[in-house]
Design a protein around this motif. Sequence first.
Motif: not given
Length: 630
Positions: A24-38
């Motif tokens: 969950n922590t890994v996915l949270f960081v990953l998707f947060l980075v993806i969303y911010l870049i998007t």
Amino acid sequence: MAGRNSSVVTEFILLGLTDSPELNTVLFVLFLVIYLITAAGNGWVMALILASAQLHSPKYFFLCQLAFLDFCYSSVFIPKMLVNYMTGQTVISYLGCLLQYSFVSMLLTTECFLLAAMAYDRYVAICHPLHYRGLMTPTLCIYLVAASYLLGCANSLTHLRSLLSLSFCGPNVINHYFCDIPLLFQLSCSDTQYSEVLFSVLSGATSVTTFLMVVSSYLGILRTVLKAHSTRNIYKAFSTCASHLTVVTLFYGTVIFTYLGTSSRYQQDRAKILSVFYTLLLPILNLLIYSVRNTEAKEAMARVIMRKIFARLQEKNHMADVNFTIVTEFMLLGLTDRAELKVFLFVLFMLIYMISLVGNLGMLFLIYTTPKLQTPMYHFLSCMSFVDACCSSVFAPQMLLNFFVEWNTISYSACIVQFFFLASLLTTEGLLLAAMAYDRYMAIVNPLLYTVAMTKIVCVALVIGSCVGGVINSLTHTIGLLKLSFCGPNVIHHFFCDLPPLLKLSCSDTSMNELLLLIFTSVIAIITFFTVMISYVFIVAAILRIRSAAGRQRAFSTCASHLTAVTLFYGSVSFSYIQPSSQYSLEQEKVVSVFYTLVIPMLNPLIYSLRNKEVKDAVKRAVEMKCVPC
């Protein structure tokens, strides 16, 4: 379903991508980075296209719309997914689930048709280059984009109507990270055969229609390219299409492979993997494809950055040579410079202002002194009356005084403060109208849960949220104004300090301020408009299920006042602010401003009192109590 309550399921549980806590922590960081870049990337693309004159062409107009769709698409479900990872709560309400799917469906369908329109644009550019500007006019481009949005809305509302007809009275666990329609079909305890067929037909028709449009366009492009004798021309033609072809292949491939099948063959693991691709990765890939492979976009980006640097240097040099605080006051020209009209306008606006003040303060007093009106609907109405009274009082006294003063001056600080309060109050009223639409939705669609859902805490939170949204919007523009230099003319062609006239007077670069004004106003208008529209779609669907004509008339009558207020307010404000500065007309702005700053605050109490039996009864009781001798 006639013998049992069909509204058992009030919320769903989203299982997400995985049930492994350590991931969950890994996915949270990953998707947060993806969303911010998007979000940052697509926002930058829109800003770049709007700010660069060389990118004002049909191709980049469509690309700007695609970036906006990708930004909205990611924002529909990623924030909810991130919150679920942080809190561990995977629950989504029934209403939230249907709204989430409706927006996802609308944006996906719109993007399909937009990609088809972009293919047609490339066809005209390559096959008919001499007639390109004559064929791809701004009017046609706007029509193509508007048609894409309308078809997206029509498709989404059709599926939403289908989902509303289903009952959910059994399991409520969705094995996904967002509400997808095949999974909702599986959870329904109604017969979903008609809904599944409708979904397959509409999805297939949309995919086939847009795919054939793309293929037809590229067949014409290929035939034209093969006739070219120069290798350089062939390479140039293919390079202009490469980005679009890549995006089309990725988008249509994943979406068609995911959705062209009924729920009986719906494989959960495959659907999750494909959904991650077209919901999370494609918005980033679109950004990279159109920027990395596009020389014009990279050159425009470099020019914008260099222009900002040179503008800053020139402004610093100018501030070093000239006294910066030249303008300490502004002159308001008012509505007219004709002396014979000033007395008439003074009497007219004095009358309007007094009616507005008495009406709104009277409504406020009536609601708080009448126990029968202590409901969420009238709580919002009292807040709107307060906002209207304040909005009129921000500038009306100054305007009335200026009719009899030869020099209509206002200090720099007073002008900024006036704009801050006016922008805050107008934005707050727009958000309050959206909250009132949600209140009407709960009252008509879920009457049994109304008192539970619309608690005092919820009402106060919605009002505070509206006020905070208004302050944030106003503060953003006010800070932008404070950064500008005013060292030239100081005559404002208006009767109050509004942002567009102030931007025209600045001797600094105002491109970023104009862009912020367009983006903030458009985003607020779109969010509140869709909130109102979705609420009324549910309301209309609920009203049509009422068998009694009297019941339908009563339900419609409770919404008539709000609908009238919404139409007047959003129509005038959007018409005033959502337009490029190049199309800005001062005389037009004055007329529209009079309407939404003076006339609408006067009309709102009349609309809600004349068309509201409860308010009229409360007024009669208050008058009778005053008339009864002690």
